[in-house]
Design a protein around this motif. Sequence first.
Motif, PDB file in Angstrom:
ATOM      1  N   LYS A  52      -4.856   0.134   4.402  1.00  0.00           N
ATOM      2  CA  LYS A  52      -5.551  -0.614   5.468  1.00  0.00           C
ATOM      3  C   LYS A  52      -5.115  -2.078   5.471  1.00  0.00           C
ATOM      4  O   LYS A  52      -4.921  -2.689   6.526  1.00  0.00           O
ATOM      5  N   THR A  53      -4.957  -2.643   4.252  1.00  0.00           N
ATOM      6  CA  THR A  53      -4.515  -4.040   4.166  1.00  0.00           C
ATOM      7  C   THR A  53      -3.147  -4.215   4.811  1.00  0.00           C
ATOM      8  O   THR A  53      -2.897  -5.175   5.568  1.00  0.00           O
ATOM      9  N   LEU A  54      -2.220  -3.246   4.525  1.00  0.00           N
ATOM     10  CA  LEU A  54      -0.874  -3.347   5.082  1.00  0.00           C
ATOM     11  C   LEU A  54      -0.896  -3.203   6.606  1.00  0.00           C
ATOM     12  O   LEU A  54      -0.241  -3.984   7.335  1.00  0.00           O
ATOM     13  N   SER A  79       8.148 -11.934   3.779  1.00  0.00           N
ATOM     14  CA  SER A  79       7.460 -12.952   2.985  1.00  0.00           C
ATOM     15  C   SER A  79       5.967 -12.914   3.226  1.00  0.00           C
ATOM     16  O   SER A  79       5.162 -13.102   2.315  1.00  0.00           O
ATOM     17  N   ALA A  80       5.554 -12.643   4.471  1.00  0.00           N
ATOM     18  CA  ALA A  80       4.130 -12.585   4.785  1.00  0.00           C
ATOM     19  C   ALA A  80       3.455 -11.375   4.132  1.00  0.00           C
ATOM     20  O   ALA A  80       2.259 -11.416   3.832  1.00  0.00           O
ATOM     21  N   LEU A  81       4.230 -10.298   3.910  1.00  0.00           N
ATOM     22  CA  LEU A  81       3.652  -9.086   3.307  1.00  0.00           C
ATOM     23  C   LEU A  81       3.395  -9.233   1.814  1.00  0.00           C
ATOM     24  O   LEU A  81       2.627  -8.460   1.235  1.00  0.00           O
ATOM     25  N   GLY A  82       4.039 -10.191   1.157  1.00  0.00           N
ATOM     26  CA  GLY A  82       3.802 -10.372  -0.258  1.00  0.00           C
ATOM     27  C   GLY A  82       4.930  -9.787  -1.101  1.00  0.00           C
ATOM     28  O   GLY A  82       5.955  -9.333  -0.582  1.00  0.00           O
ATOM     29  N   PRO A  83       4.758  -9.790  -2.419  1.00  0.00           N
ATOM     30  CA  PRO A  83       5.821  -9.318  -3.319  1.00  0.00           C
ATOM     31  C   PRO A  83       6.035  -7.803  -3.184  1.00  0.00           C
ATOM     32  O   PRO A  83       5.184  -7.084  -2.679  1.00  0.00           O
ATOM     33  N   SER A  94      15.497  -7.002   4.542  1.00  0.00           N
ATOM     34  CA  SER A  94      14.975  -8.112   3.750  1.00  0.00           C
ATOM     35  C   SER A  94      14.154  -7.508   2.616  1.00  0.00           C
ATOM     36  O   SER A  94      13.206  -6.755   2.866  1.00  0.00           O
ATOM     37  N   ALA A  95      14.521  -7.829   1.398  1.00  0.00           N
ATOM     38  CA  ALA A  95      13.910  -7.148   0.243  1.00  0.00           C
ATOM     39  C   ALA A  95      13.397  -8.144  -0.771  1.00  0.00           C
ATOM     40  O   ALA A  95      13.911  -9.260  -0.892  1.00  0.00           O
ATOM     41  N   ASP A  96      12.394  -7.705  -1.537  1.00  0.00           N
ATOM     42  CA  ASP A  96      11.848  -8.530  -2.611  1.00  0.00           C
ATOM     43  C   ASP A  96      11.302  -7.622  -3.705  1.00  0.00           C
ATOM     44  O   ASP A  96      10.658  -6.594  -3.434  1.00  0.00           O
ATOM     45  N   GLY A  97      11.511  -7.987  -4.945  1.00  0.00           N
ATOM     46  CA  GLY A  97      10.917  -7.269  -6.083  1.00  0.00           C
ATOM     47  C   GLY A  97      11.444  -5.852  -6.242  1.00  0.00           C
ATOM     48  O   GLY A  97      12.623  -5.558  -6.042  1.00  0.00           O
ATOM     49  N   ALA A  98      10.524  -4.945  -6.602  1.00  0.00           N
ATOM     50  CA  ALA A  98      10.900  -3.568  -6.953  1.00  0.00           C
ATOM     51  C   ALA A  98      10.957  -2.639  -5.766  1.00  0.00           C
ATOM     52  O   ALA A  98      11.347  -1.486  -5.893  1.00  0.00           O
ATOM     53  N   ALA A  99      10.574  -3.102  -4.591  1.00  0.00           N
ATOM     54  CA  ALA A  99      10.481  -2.217  -3.432  1.00  0.00           C
ATOM     55  C   ALA A  99      11.792  -1.539  -3.081  1.00  0.00           C
ATOM     56  O   ALA A  99      11.803  -0.341  -2.764  1.00  0.00           O
TER      57      ALA A  99
END
Length: 471
Positions: A52-54, A79-83, A94-99
């Motif tokens: 729901k948050t997403l 960036s707005a979605l978080g890590p 566009s990627a960040d962290g372990a995703a």
Amino acid sequence: MTAWRPWPRGLRGRLLLAFVLTTVAGAAATGAASAASANTSLVEATQQRLTKTLTDQLGALTAQLDYPPGQEALDRLRSALGPNALVTYKTLRSADGAAPGLATEALRTEVSLRRQLVTQRLTVNGVPWLVIGTPVMITAPDGSRTPSGIEVYSAHDLTSVQQQTAALTQSAALAAAATIPLSVLLAILAAGGVLRPVRKLRDTARRLARGDLGARTTPKGADELAELTVTVNEMAESVQTSMTAMEHMENNAKRFAADVSHELRTPLSTLTAVVEVLGTTADGMEPDARESAQLAIAETHRLVQLVEDLMEISRFDAGTAQLRLEEVDVADAVRRSLRARSWLGEVELEVPDGIRLRADRRRFDVVVANLVGNALRHGEKPVQVHGFASPTTVRIEVTDHGTGLSEEVLPHVFDRFYKADTARVRTPGSGLGLAIARENARAHGGDLHASNTPGRGARFVLELPRNLEDA
């Protein structure tokens, strides 16, 4: 060496263990089920919350996007979605962290094909993850929705959720363990209620086994144990009635045999005197008359012997048989017994001199004569008599070289009037000789045993204590 038995042998122990195991197993099963249910609920609640948050974030952010988006727009959205987020549009990403590593090809294919939100749970290097993948949809003024080509993947570490479920499982295990003392207490109370009437029945059975035929147990309640108690009481009553009747019949039979034997003794004494006179004149009779006279003499002697044996048995039954103890030389007593019956030349005698014991000489002679006479009549020569002595015991063995005693005969060889061959109704003797021999042996504190000697015939062993007072 006794094998180790992990299962308790006593009924109380088995009841306690079964009750405790059942209680603990039930508590463990309930706890495990509760923990599993709580774990599922917790994971699903976390998944719903994160989903729901997403979706709420995407709903607020996608309205500000320009279509088609560029790399800068994708970076702002990621960036707005978080890590631990991944945003893709055709060849842009566009990627960040372990995703990037957690968004598997299978998940991305399913998101593309289904064009709806898809979740996947997996564990990587021992860490549990929840990956949420969803396409970004464009809503037209008329309310229709079409895919924008943008796909968003967000990975969430579920370690905290796993820790919470582990705590729930541990709590369930502690709760199950806490039931053990209570289950033991309840098991002791339950076992006591069950075993109390069982112990009473056991005590009653022991009293019956010791000969107390009047032992009974008062039934209580209307359960199976009460029914068992009633059944045991009925059985005891039946046994007592039967035993009383049998004892009465046995006493009557013994009294009858004793009375008949006593009443026959006087006329038989007269008859014996007559046949003795008849025997002195038999030689001058005609052959047929002489044969009849000799038969009458033999049958009279046989009848006299039967009456004497019956009277002897009656004394043992009545407990009036008396021993006249004296110092007896065993070898001399055996020789005298054989010589008196003209058996010395028919028997191999190996009894060392100097063996002495306290015994009733007449009854000792009866035992030896019965054993040797039985071997001569029913076995085959040579008949051997051996004597052995220890500091406390004298043993006399009488063996023959016949066919021995069959397995059917051996258990009954000392029974009264028992005949191995029922067709031999005219065999010499009363059928009481071996029974009287054993009674005499036991009256001395010893015993008489029968067996077979391998490769030979029957073997009778007389064992007597050397000093009756020490027997």
